[in-house]
Write an enzyme that holds these catalytic residues in place. Structure first.
Site, PDB file in Angstrom:
ATOM      1  N   GLY A 201     -18.350  17.170  11.947  1.00  0.00           N
ATOM      2  CA  GLY A 201     -18.988  16.937  13.238  1.00  0.00           C
ATOM      3  C   GLY A 201     -20.372  17.566  13.252  1.00  0.00           C
ATOM      4  N   PHE A 202     -20.390  18.885  13.080  1.00  0.00           N
ATOM      5  CA  PHE A 202     -21.636  19.655  12.984  1.00  0.00           C
ATOM      6  C   PHE A 202     -22.507  19.519  14.222  1.00  0.00           C
ATOM      7  CE2 PHE A 202     -20.576  17.839   8.720  1.00  0.00           C
ATOM      8  CZ  PHE A 202     -19.958  18.971   8.220  1.00  0.00           C
TER       9      PHE A 202
ATOM     10  N   GLY B 105     -17.879  34.469  15.365  1.00  0.00           N
ATOM     11  CA  GLY B 105     -17.787  33.116  14.800  1.00  0.00           C
ATOM     12  C   GLY B 105     -18.420  33.078  13.423  1.00  0.00           C
ATOM     13  N   VAL B 106     -17.986  32.137  12.600  1.00  0.00           N
ATOM     14  CA  VAL B 106     -18.517  32.048  11.237  1.00  0.00           C
ATOM     15  C   VAL B 106     -19.065  30.658  10.889  1.00  0.00           C
ATOM     16  CG1 VAL B 106     -17.097  33.887  10.267  1.00  0.00           C
ATOM     17  CG2 VAL B 106     -16.191  31.555  10.336  1.00  0.00           C
ATOM     18  N   GLY B 107     -18.975  29.713  11.811  1.00  0.00           N
ATOM     19  CA  GLY B 107     -19.281  28.328  11.463  1.00  0.00           C
ATOM     20  C   GLY B 107     -20.745  28.058  11.184  1.00  0.00           C
ATOM     21  N   GLU B 108     -21.618  28.782  11.839  1.00  0.00           N
ATOM     22  CA  GLU B 108     -23.044  28.468  11.721  1.00  0.00           C
ATOM     23  C   GLU B 108     -23.844  29.591  11.076  1.00  0.00           C
ATOM     24  OE1 GLU B 108     -23.993  25.892  15.475  1.00  0.00           O
ATOM     25  OE2 GLU B 108     -22.316  27.185  15.932  1.00  0.00           O
TER      26      GLU B 108
ATOM     27  N   GLN C  56     -16.105  28.397   5.426  1.00  0.00           N
ATOM     28  CA  GLN C  56     -17.086  28.126   6.476  1.00  0.00           C
ATOM     29  C   GLN C  56     -18.431  28.757   6.137  1.00  0.00           C
ATOM     30  OE1 GLN C  56     -16.602  25.715   8.636  1.00  0.00           O
ATOM     31  NE2 GLN C  56     -16.402  26.830  10.536  1.00  0.00           N
TER      32      GLN C  56
ATOM     33  N   ILE D 255     -11.832  38.702  11.280  1.00  0.00           N
ATOM     34  CA  ILE D 255     -11.722  37.451  10.527  1.00  0.00           C
ATOM     35  C   ILE D 255     -10.260  37.008  10.570  1.00  0.00           C
ATOM     36  CG2 ILE D 255     -12.024  36.359   8.272  1.00  0.00           C
ATOM     37  CD1 ILE D 255     -14.666  37.176   9.583  1.00  0.00           C
TER      38      ILE D 255
END
Ligand code: FES
Ligand code: FES
Lengths: 745, 162
Positions: free
Chosen positions: A247-248, A709-712, A645, A636
């Protein structure tokens, strides 16, 4: 197994979370049984293909509908002339997170690749050919393309409703005392999300009930939005989005094609499937716009930043207002006496930009890290030493304390793993064979927002449980890490948990974006479990037949499917026994996840990224040969998945620094590279020795679970690290990302 | 005019009526016979999501005109596991976290199966990376993919030895 929670409300780190479990949906994904939207083939399904504009600005004057409809298999062609009505114009901003979109509302063309007709046919081949036969004619205006070809204006907001300006401290005073004034100008290119799964929808009506299979990052909101456009009750709509093929950010937003497929399905009374072609993803589904950023740094004689000024000009569309908030990435990274961040914008004939993995932060961090590196060299410091010298102990933008910040440890661990200490200060000092070698670093930082989420947890008579929330797993691993958190909330082993998610009939889990989904939906799930256990404990504590009877003040702890007395671990009872005696088949709890009140601390994930590049002195070709990051992101939940990620983000950093760039033909406004051969993303061979370390961090403020968060995060820091390594190899400061080989020779 | 295409898919031979000669092998698999494990990422040979094996060789099925493969033997991702028993490559992808969203995964796995069979890359990570570079992964699970291919190669070597 460690304690999970205490009924009196004291949360301890859990037993399931913290473990490196493999993905719960792994078997489905490796066997081809995971069903993405376009994999659905309802009985009688029709295939839809959009025809798209070949000009970037003007009007469609003619479409050969007759030719298309005469093609065998074509069922119907929709154009602005016959498109069924919507309750609300797709040009209406129905809420703060809605983008204006094209659903054949009129004959204007606002960017190349815009949908201008929808062809529905019995087969995909017939629909594709029908779309080609439309042979559009246009009344074309001169397109306005790019940072220099568009119309400048002053935006009122940037990103989603954020202020375009921030000033902290006295800029003039701070600048006056500085020893060096440095200016860096960096451009970043337009980038497209290019999730590997093209945007798709399969829509089916049964009477007035609408079923939609479509990948979406914010299922609850999407349901409300579809209902508003269609003028129906949200309760009539069911959206299924169990798997997203990436998705991003691009699948958080609705696009007109979805509405058209829904309208066609209603009109034709048959299911309709639409999947965008790859080149059709360059326009209607968002992108990261081009920016030009100017950073002015004033440095005092001791090497401290005294003033920081970050100005961004970003491209946006002619008809909507998403402005990339790149300057805001400078707010909270380095200490400074004063700062000013500002934004301007340019209207051009492109699709409207939107959030793309680390929106604002990725381009902003890229420019900031190059500027900081330049300053370090100008002042004669090692880049790491300079960053430590300017370490922000409190948030320079707000003056607030950080909720937690283990950035020093990140720098130390990554630098150690990289062997940074041997780095010569001067550029052009290292070689590997005939290749120039350079080392660079960058600081990674990403905010920790929380949105709104709700969840249910239901304990069943056999002591197993089911939890429900409409979370979206676009690859980040939500199905797994959220299930781990939910199991902790319930004090059961994860194998005893059924995790229901990915459809709109479940409680709204908010948006999977902003790196806040695990924290938000996780909190809701944990709280739902805790609420269930609270009720269960009440049953036991009031039941004279229970070994827990009378434990009121000492309390009980839930773990492994049993409640234990806190004052006497030998006295416990299984969930199923408590339920059985109470005559209950089910016990349900509810939970919410959201941040209460205004934050009193600055909340960020952090990291240090170190890159080694090899540059061919004759060809200017750059290869990243080593990339090591260390990141602190609170608790985490699943180290295995968090690593993926973080690595994914860092590899996006490689793409940003060296490859990704959508190129317009400025005369026509069309793309010259709207496909995966011309728009380069990293491939396996571009990814060298790469590592993401995680640094332990307890954060009691960010949320009750301590999750950031770790996604970005991995995208930030990395781009600058690579740019700085290229400088260290060649002595040439990048003026633009992606770095072109010809700029290095 | 409908034509009959004979294919052996995952060991089962089938007569498939082809209503449209323009159909690609990918669209036949996905839209005609419901084998949707094979994915479409670009439809023009640029991403590898549609990789299947034809007579043991990996190809991009989006670039293959279905009718030109009459009589071919095709393996798709659905044909790798034996009942509940995963193929070593599938198991290794799970273990090494060789995917995130999973959309490229069927193609990656088919490519990996062929790469290992080709025997060109062996246990050299550099060559594995090169050999897997026709399969794009936008989630960028490349480190896991490489590790998975190496793991599976080792596991399959052991099996062969046994
Ligand atoms: S779908 Fe065939 S290579 Fe992309
Ligand atoms: S796992 Fe998402 S594209 Fe590879």
């Amino acid at each position: 197994m460690a304690d999970v929670m205490n009924i009196q409300g004291h949360v301890r780190l859990g037993s399931n979370a913290g473990q490196s479990m493999t993905r719960r949906d792994g078997v489905l994904k490796v066997t081809g049984r995971a069903t993405y939207a376009a994999d659905n083939r309802p009985e009688g399904v029709l295939h839809a293909v959009t025809a798209t504009a070949g000009i970037a600005r003007g009007r469609v004057t003619h479409l050969d509908v007759a030719a298309a409809e005469a093609h065998p298999g074509v069922v119907k062609v929709y154009t602005p002339a016959n498109r069924p009505d919507l309750a609300v114009s797709p040009d209406e901003k129905i809420h703060g997170f809605a983008w204006r979109t094209e659903a054949l509302q009129d004959d204007t063309v606002r960017y190349a690749g815009q949908p201008i007709a929808l062809v529905v046919a019995e087969t995909l081949e017939a629909a594709t050919e029908g779309a080609r036969l439309l042979a559009p004619r246009y009344d074309a205006d001169t397109p306005r393309i790019g940072l220099d070809g568009g119309v400048p204006f002053q935006p009122e907001t940037v990103s989603i409703g954020a202020s375009p300006t921030l000033e902290a401290g006295d800029m003039d005073a701070a600048r006056a005392g500085a020893a060096r004034h440095l200016e860096t100008v960096i451009e970043t290119a337009a980038q497209y999300h290019n999730a590997l799964e093209p945007h798709a929808i399969t829509a089916r009506w049964t009477g007035d009930r609408l079923e939609i299979d479509t990948p979406n990052q914010a299922i609850g909101l999407a349901k409300q939005s579809f209902a508003a456009y269609l003028g129906i009750d949200p309760a009539q709509i069911l959206i299924r989005s169990p798997f997203l093929g990436g998705g991003f950010g691009s699948k958080a937003i609705l696009f007109g094609g979805q509405l058209l497929a829904i309208l066609a399905a209603k009109d034709l009374d048959r299911p309709v499937k639409l999947a965008l072609r790859r080149e059709q993803m360059y326009g209607p589904v968002g992108h990261r716009p081009a920016t030009r950023q100017t950073l002015k740094l004033d440095i005092d004689p001791q090497g401290h930043i005294s003033a920081l000024d970050h100005h961004t000009i970003a491209v946006t569309s002619s008809f909507d207002d998403f402005i990339e908030s790149a300057s805001n990435a400078s707010h909270s990274v380095y200490a400074t006496k004063a700062m000013r961040t500002t934004h301007g914008a340019v209207r051009a004939d492109t699709g409207t930009p939107g959030p793309m993995r680390a929106p604002g932060e990725a381009p902003g961090s890229a420019a900031l890290e190059v500027a900081i590196d330049d300053a370090a060299y100008a002042m004669g410091f090692d880049p790491l030493e300079f960053r430590l010298r300017n370490y922000a102990e409190t948030d320079p933008a707000t003056g607030m304390q950080f909720s937690s910040k283990a950035l020093r440890e990140c720098y130390a661990q990554a630098a150690e793993a990289f062997a940074w200490k041997d780095r010569p200060l001067e550029p052009g000092s290292m070689k590997q064979g005939r290749l120039l070698k350079g080392w660079g670093m960058g600081t990674a930082q990403f905010p920790c927002p929380m949105f709104q989420a709700a969840a249910h947890a239901t304990l069943r008579a056999d002591g197993s449980a089911v939890v429900e929330t409409s979370a979206a797993d676009m690859g980040q691993g939500a199905w797994t890490s959220l299930a781990q958190i939910a199991a902790d909330g319930l004090g059961i082993d994860i194998d005893r948990l059924e995790f229901r998610s990915g459809q709109s009939s479940l409680p709204d889990a908010g948006v999977a974006g902003g790196s806040g989904h695990t924290a938000t939906a996780g909190t809701a799930l944990f709280n739902a479990g805790a609420d269930t256990i609270r009720q269960l404990a009440e049953l036991a504590l009031n039941d004279p037949a229970s070994p827990l009877f009378g434990a009121d003040n000492a309390g009980v702890t839930a773990r492994g499917g049993r409640l234990y007395r806190n004052d006497d671990d030998t006295r416990s009872e299984a969930y199923e026994d408590i339920l059985a005696r109470a005559g209950l088949d089910l016990l349900r709890g509810d939970g919410k996840g959201a941040r209460e009140g205004e934050p009193e601390r600055a909340m960020f994930s952090h990291g240090g990224v170190f890159a080694e590049v090899l540059v061919d002195p004759d060809l200017g070709q750059v290869r990243v040969s080593r990339l090591i990051g260390a990141f602190a992101a609170g608790r985490i939940v699943n180290p295995h998945l968090a690593r993926s990620q973080l690595l994914g983000g860092m590899i996006w950093g490689i793409g940003f620094a060296l490859q990704e760039e959508a190129i317009h033909d400025v005369r026509t406004g069309r793309f010259t590279n709207a496909d995966l051969a011309g728009y380069h993303i990293p491939v396996n061979a571009d990814v060298p020795m790469i590592e993401a370390l995680t640094v332990h961090e307890d954060d009691p403020f960010v949320n009750s679970l301590g999750i950031k968060g770790v996604g970005e995060l991995g995208v930030t820091g990395t781009v600058g690290a690579i740019g700085n390594a290229v400088w260290h190899a060649t002595g040439i400061r990048p003026k633009r990302f992606p770095i072109h080989p010809e700029s290095l020779i | 005019m409908t034509q009959i295409l004979k294919l052996t898919i995952n060991g089962t031979s089938q007569d498939i009526p082809i209503d449209d000669p323009r159909a690609t092998l990918l669209d036949v698999l996905r839209e005609r016979i419901g084998l949707t494990g094979t994915k479409k990422g670009c439809d023009r040979g640029q991403c590898g999501a549609c990789t299947v094996l034809i007579d043991g060789r990996r190809i991009n099925s989006c670039l293959a005109l279905a009718l030109s493969y009459d009589g071919a033997e095709i393996t798709t991702v659905e044909g790798l596991a034996q009942g509940d028993l995963l193929h070593p490559v599938q198991a290794a992808f799970i273990e090494a976290d060789g995917f995130q969203c999973g959309y490229c995964t069927p193609g990656q796995i088919m490519s990996a199966v062929a790469l290992i069979a080709e025997g060109e890359a062996g246990l050299d990570p550099e060559r594995v990376r090169e050999g897997m570079s026709g399969n794009l992964c936008r989630c960028a699970a490349y480190a896991g993919i490489t590790e998975a291919v190496l793991k599976a190669t080792r596991a399959m070597n052991r099996e062969d030895a046994a």
